[in-house]
Design a protein around this motif. Sequence first.
Motif, PDB file in Angstrom:
ATOM      1  N   SER A   1       0.955  -1.138   0.012  1.00 45.78           N
ATOM      2  CA  SER A   1       0.105   0.079   0.000  1.00 45.78           C
ATOM      3  C   SER A   1       0.947   1.297   0.098  1.00 45.78           C
ATOM      4  O   SER A   1       0.402   2.357  -0.277  1.00 45.78           O
ATOM      5  CB  SER A   1      -0.881  -0.019   1.323  1.00 45.78           C
ATOM      6  N   ARG A   2       2.213   0.987   0.313  1.00 50.06           N
ATOM      7  CA  ARG A   2       3.002   2.409   0.631  1.00 50.06           C
ATOM      8  C   ARG A   2       4.083   2.448  -0.745  1.00 50.06           C
ATOM      9  O   ARG A   2       4.726   3.459  -0.778  1.00 50.06           O
ATOM     10  CB  ARG A   2       3.885   2.163   1.649  1.00 50.06           C
ATOM     11  N   ILE A   3       3.800   1.555  -1.855  1.00 44.62           N
ATOM     12  CA  ILE A   3       4.820   1.668  -3.118  1.00 44.62           C
ATOM     13  C   ILE A   3       4.399   3.110  -3.731  1.00 44.62           C
ATOM     14  O   ILE A   3       3.345   3.228  -3.920  1.00 44.62           O
ATOM     15  CB  ILE A   3       4.510   0.498  -3.908  1.00 44.62           C
ATOM     16  N   PRO A   4       5.451   3.826  -3.932  1.00 43.41           N
ATOM     17  CA  PRO A   4       5.211   5.138  -4.537  1.00 43.41           C
ATOM     18  C   PRO A   4       4.725   5.236  -6.129  1.00 43.41           C
ATOM     19  O   PRO A   4       4.703   4.147  -6.718  1.00 43.41           O
ATOM     20  CB  PRO A   4       6.347   5.783  -4.460  1.00 43.41           C
ATOM     21  N   ALA A   5       3.778   6.160  -6.351  1.00 42.29           N
ATOM     22  CA  ALA A   5       3.516   6.435  -7.844  1.00 42.29           C
ATOM     23  C   ALA A   5       4.621   6.232  -8.761  1.00 42.29           C
ATOM     24  O   ALA A   5       5.542   6.830  -8.416  1.00 42.29           O
ATOM     25  CB  ALA A   5       2.722   7.547  -8.096  1.00 42.29           C
ATOM     26  N   GLY A   6       4.621   5.274  -9.777  1.00 46.47           N
ATOM     27  CA  GLY A   6       5.729   5.303 -10.600  1.00 46.47           C
ATOM     28  C   GLY A   6       6.404   3.991 -10.311  1.00 46.47           C
ATOM     29  O   GLY A   6       7.406   3.971 -10.915  1.00 46.47           O
ATOM     30  N   TYR A   7       6.313   3.618  -9.249  1.00 51.37           N
ATOM     31  CA  TYR A   7       6.952   2.441  -8.787  1.00 51.37           C
ATOM     32  C   TYR A   7       6.105   1.092  -9.124  1.00 51.37           C
ATOM     33  O   TYR A   7       4.826   1.075  -8.629  1.00 51.37           O
ATOM     34  CB  TYR A   7       7.486   2.457  -7.543  1.00 51.37           C
ATOM     35  N   ARG A   8       6.827  -0.114  -9.442  1.00 54.35           N
ATOM     36  CA  ARG A   8       5.825  -1.311  -9.696  1.00 54.35           C
ATOM     37  C   ARG A   8       6.419  -2.298  -8.804  1.00 54.35           C
ATOM     38  O   ARG A   8       7.821  -2.707  -8.875  1.00 54.35           O
ATOM     39  CB  ARG A   8       6.079  -1.729 -11.139  1.00 54.35           C
ATOM     40  N   ALA A   9       5.570  -3.077  -8.020  1.00 51.52           N
ATOM     41  CA  ALA A   9       6.058  -4.056  -6.944  1.00 51.52           C
ATOM     42  C   ALA A   9       6.231  -5.177  -7.684  1.00 51.52           C
ATOM     43  O   ALA A   9       5.364  -5.976  -8.346  1.00 51.52           O
ATOM     44  CB  ALA A   9       5.081  -4.204  -5.903  1.00 51.52           C
ATOM     45  N   ILE A  10       7.309  -6.008  -7.664  1.00 55.05           N
ATOM     46  CA  ILE A  10       7.613  -7.224  -7.945  1.00 55.05           C
ATOM     47  C   ILE A  10       8.052  -8.369  -6.671  1.00 55.05           C
ATOM     48  O   ILE A  10       9.101  -8.101  -6.183  1.00 55.05           O
ATOM     49  CB  ILE A  10       9.006  -7.584  -9.050  1.00 55.05           C
ATOM     50  N   VAL A  11       6.893  -9.008  -6.075  1.00 53.08           N
ATOM     51  CA  VAL A  11       7.199  -9.852  -5.220  1.00 53.08           C
ATOM     52  C   VAL A  11       7.775 -11.187  -5.508  1.00 53.08           C
ATOM     53  O   VAL A  11       7.018 -11.980  -6.437  1.00 53.08           O
ATOM     54  CB  VAL A  11       5.711 -10.081  -4.279  1.00 53.08           C
ATOM     55  N   VAL A  12       8.841 -11.575  -5.165  1.00 56.23           N
ATOM     56  CA  VAL A  12       9.549 -12.950  -5.446  1.00 56.23           C
ATOM     57  C   VAL A  12       9.294 -13.836  -4.314  1.00 56.23           C
ATOM     58  O   VAL A  12       9.864 -13.712  -3.298  1.00 56.23           O
ATOM     59  CB  VAL A  12      10.925 -12.856  -5.871  1.00 56.23           C
ATOM     60  N   ASP A  13       8.258 -14.494  -4.471  1.00 55.46           N
ATOM     61  CA  ASP A  13       7.919 -15.680  -3.433  1.00 55.46           C
ATOM     62  C   ASP A  13       8.833 -16.755  -3.501  1.00 55.46           C
ATOM     63  O   ASP A  13       9.095 -17.268  -4.647  1.00 55.46           O
ATOM     64  CB  ASP A  13       6.687 -16.375  -3.602  1.00 55.46           C
ATOM     65  N   ASN A  14       9.644 -16.986  -2.320  1.00 54.66           N
ATOM     66  CA  ASN A  14      10.877 -17.821  -2.294  1.00 54.66           C
ATOM     67  C   ASN A  14      10.522 -19.112  -1.331  1.00 54.66           C
ATOM     68  O   ASN A  14      11.166 -19.716  -0.705  1.00 54.66           O
ATOM     69  CB  ASN A  14      11.843 -17.129  -1.669  1.00 54.66           C
ATOM     70  N   GLY A  15       9.290 -19.463  -1.746  1.00 54.37           N
ATOM     71  CA  GLY A  15       8.747 -20.931  -0.966  1.00 54.37           C
ATOM     72  C   GLY A  15       7.889 -20.604   0.275  1.00 54.37           C
ATOM     73  O   GLY A  15       7.988 -21.426   1.210  1.00 54.37           O
ATOM     74  N   SER A  16       7.130 -19.488   0.257  1.00 52.17           N
ATOM     75  CA  SER A  16       6.170 -19.257   1.623  1.00 52.17           C
ATOM     76  C   SER A  16       5.056 -20.090   1.762  1.00 52.17           C
ATOM     77  O   SER A  16       4.680 -20.995   0.644  1.00 52.17           O
ATOM     78  CB  SER A  16       5.497 -17.802   1.175  1.00 52.17           C
ATOM     79  N   THR A  17       4.751 -20.495   2.795  1.00 51.69           N
ATOM     80  CA  THR A  17       3.610 -21.511   3.202  1.00 51.69           C
ATOM     81  C   THR A  17       2.323 -20.634   3.830  1.00 51.69           C
ATOM     82  O   THR A  17       1.757 -21.599   4.285  1.00 51.69           O
ATOM     83  CB  THR A  17       4.143 -22.534   4.144  1.00 51.69           C
ATOM     84  N   ASP A  18       2.667 -19.209   3.918  1.00 50.75           N
ATOM     85  CA  ASP A  18       1.531 -18.420   4.725  1.00 50.75           C
ATOM     86  C   ASP A  18       0.648 -17.755   3.609  1.00 50.75           C
ATOM     87  O   ASP A  18      -0.279 -16.908   4.254  1.00 50.75           O
ATOM     88  CB  ASP A  18       2.085 -17.575   5.664  1.00 50.75           C
ATOM     89  N   GLY A  19       0.594 -18.261   2.248  1.00 54.18           N
ATOM     90  CA  GLY A  19      -0.178 -17.669   1.357  1.00 54.18           C
ATOM     91  C   GLY A  19       0.440 -16.484   0.956  1.00 54.18           C
ATOM     92  O   GLY A  19      -0.380 -15.306   0.309  1.00 54.18           O
ATOM     93  N   SER A  20       1.720 -16.014   1.102  1.00 57.89           N
ATOM     94  CA  SER A  20       2.186 -14.554   0.728  1.00 57.89           C
ATOM     95  C   SER A  20       1.970 -14.396  -0.441  1.00 57.89           C
ATOM     96  O   SER A  20       1.889 -13.180  -0.905  1.00 57.89           O
ATOM     97  CB  SER A  20       3.742 -14.794   1.040  1.00 57.89           C
ATOM     98  N   ALA A  21       2.247 -15.311  -1.606  1.00 60.96           N
ATOM     99  CA  ALA A  21       2.130 -15.231  -2.938  1.00 60.96           C
ATOM    100  C   ALA A  21       0.858 -14.621  -3.492  1.00 60.96           C
ATOM    101  O   ALA A  21       0.400 -13.695  -4.034  1.00 60.96           O
ATOM    102  CB  ALA A  21       2.296 -16.426  -3.881  1.00 60.96           C
ATOM    103  N   GLU A  22      -0.302 -15.310  -2.695  1.00 61.58           N
ATOM    104  CA  GLU A  22      -1.784 -15.074  -3.167  1.00 61.58           C
ATOM    105  C   GLU A  22      -1.971 -13.486  -2.820  1.00 61.58           C
ATOM    106  O   GLU A  22      -2.899 -12.853  -3.121  1.00 61.58           O
ATOM    107  CB  GLU A  22      -2.697 -16.105  -2.330  1.00 61.58           C
ATOM    108  N   VAL A  23      -1.676 -13.351  -1.373  1.00 59.50           N
ATOM    109  CA  VAL A  23      -2.032 -11.814  -0.696  1.00 59.50           C
ATOM    110  C   VAL A  23      -1.328 -10.948  -1.619  1.00 59.50           C
ATOM    111  O   VAL A  23      -1.812  -9.878  -1.966  1.00 59.50           O
ATOM    112  CB  VAL A  23      -1.298 -11.806   0.472  1.00 59.50           C
ATOM    113  N   ALA A  24      -0.034 -10.858  -2.120  1.00 55.99           N
ATOM    114  CA  ALA A  24       0.631 -10.152  -3.155  1.00 55.99           C
ATOM    115  C   ALA A  24      -0.210  -9.871  -4.485  1.00 55.99           C
ATOM    116  O   ALA A  24      -0.200  -8.957  -4.782  1.00 55.99           O
ATOM    117  CB  ALA A  24       2.230 -10.551  -3.394  1.00 55.99           C
ATOM    118  N   ALA A  25      -0.744 -11.261  -5.091  1.00 59.92           N
ATOM    119  CA  ALA A  25      -1.208 -11.054  -6.012  1.00 59.92           C
ATOM    120  C   ALA A  25      -2.518 -10.316  -6.099  1.00 59.92           C
ATOM    121  O   ALA A  25      -2.870  -9.542  -6.884  1.00 59.92           O
ATOM    122  CB  ALA A  25      -1.390 -12.469  -6.619  1.00 59.92           C
ATOM    123  N   ALA A  26      -3.207 -10.623  -4.966  1.00 56.14           N
ATOM    124  CA  ALA A  26      -4.560  -9.939  -4.719  1.00 56.14           C
ATOM    125  C   ALA A  26      -4.315  -8.386  -4.554  1.00 56.14           C
ATOM    126  O   ALA A  26      -5.395  -7.459  -4.815  1.00 56.14           O
ATOM    127  CB  ALA A  26      -5.294 -10.524  -3.598  1.00 56.14           C
TER     128      ALA A  26
END
Length: 223
Positions: free
Chosen positions: A25-50
């Motif tokens: 929610s704090r990523i500035p305008a003009g910046y794109r977030a690339i979340v690299v999921d490194n084997g999370s088991t807590d649903g991090s990838a799904e949260v990031a995609a949502a």
Amino acid sequence: MDSLGPTDVILPCLDEAEALPYVLSRIPAGYRAIVVDNGSTDGSAEVAAALGALVVHEPRRGFGAACHAGLLAATADVVCFLDCDGSFDPEDLPKVADAVRAGQADLALGQRRPLTRDAWPPHARLANRLLARRIRSETGVRIRDLGPMRAARREELLALGIEDRRFGYPLEMVLKAAREGWRIAETDVPYAPRTGKSKVTGTVGGTVKAVRDMRRVWRAATR
């Protein structure tokens, strides 16, 4: 600087579902977030995609492996690296990236300024201070913090040929950049206690693993 287009932000991620809503929610305008999921088991990838982030999956465990996967997935001329545990405020990214975007530095590092005593445990702070001192002594590059918030140009980073895929990745980046004569700059950034349990600096065992990886990188870079 606007002619450079957007800036990509690479966020190595291992079980950071709790922190991701704040970080993204704090990523500035003009910046794109690339979340690299490194084997999370807590649903991090799904949260990031949502939450609208580009999600990259890197099954090979290791901080450097996640960083490299993000670098390969990035398309922007300038890229940033940022821990996604909530210890940094992503709104501070321009403080670091603007030096690279303006052509004033080739590699910009965010020097951590802890907001509380618990934000940066003494054992980790001491290890970092000693490492920074050794980098200054060996390379002449005057840095005070091997900070995980950093920015550089994507193609130039790839050309450095960083090989470490574990905790030595940040150190290898700085050592190889110094060897190539890069202009390395530092900017103060606030540093808060992370969200959730630390995997590295918050534990003595994690810090020992990081130091071990960095020693291996140091030997390879200076032999």
